[in-house]
Each structure stands twice: as C-alpha cells, then as structure tokens.
Scaffold this motif. Structure first.
Motif: not given
Length: 125
Positions: A112-121
């Motif tokens: 995609g064009d917009y991304w979150g920063q990520g979260t650890q699972v």
C-alpha cells in the motif's frame, strides 16, 4: 500529517488470541482497500490479509485462514486484525497498510501507499 498507528501487539501463548488495531489520522480510511502484513525474524515481509473497499471481500494467506479476521470501523477510522488460535509461526512484526492492492477473487494482494510503524507479536509458551 498522514499516519497509521498500530496497537495491541504483545506476548501470547500458543492457542491464544490478540486483536491488533490500526488508527488512521490525517486521512480517511473509508474509500481505501486496507491490509495487514507481517515480517518474521530473518524473513521477508509477507502479506497476511486484505479487505476490499469496493465490495467488502477479504483475502487471507493460507496459513491464517480460519484463524484471523480483518475488519474496519469507518466511524472510528480504524482497522483491526483479530488473531485467534495463534501459533508460534505467527510471531513477527505486524504492519497495517492502506490503499493496498486487494483483489480477493483472484487471490491478489499487494503493498500500500500508507504504512504503520509496526507492532511486535510474539507467540510463545
């Protein structure tokens, strides 16, 4: 400022559940295809699930079918990934994305064009 901010990651035992949230700001999720990706340690980022804005159809990678559910709440400008019956191989950093390529009818999903920063699972006993 356009932002996607994930939350809800953490440590869970095998067989457990987590719900990831991704709140959008600076733009409206309504009208965009949305999706979730993940990256396990030492591996490339992989697609997990997407939801088509045009008809609400969904795509899931085979490894999570029947266990994960993608959804959105346009009133809250937020998207979600409900993860159940989790397995150690679900461990990784999870990223939400908007304006992704999502054509569930032919099993196509792209970045995609917009991304979150990520979260650890982390799924571990």
């Amino acid at each position: 400022q356009v932002q996607l901010v994930e939350s809800g990651g953490g440590l869970v035992q095998p067989g457990g559940s987590l719900r990831l949230s991704c709140a959008a700001s600076g733009f409206t999720l309504d009208g965009y295809n949305i999706g979730w990706f993940r990256q396990a340690p030492g591996k490339e980022r992989e697609k997990v699930s997407c939801l088509s804005d045009s008809d609400g159809s969904t795509y899931y990678v085979d490894s999570v079918k029947g266990r994960f559910t993608i959804s959105r709440d346009n009133a809250k400008n937020t998207m979600y990934l409900q993860m159940d019956i989790m397995k150690p191989e679900d461990t990784g950093v999870y990223y939400c994305a908007a304006d992704v390529i999502c054509i569930p009818g032919i099993q196509v999903m792209g970045g995609g064009d917009y991304w979150g920063q990520g979260t650890q699972v982390t799924v571990s006993s």
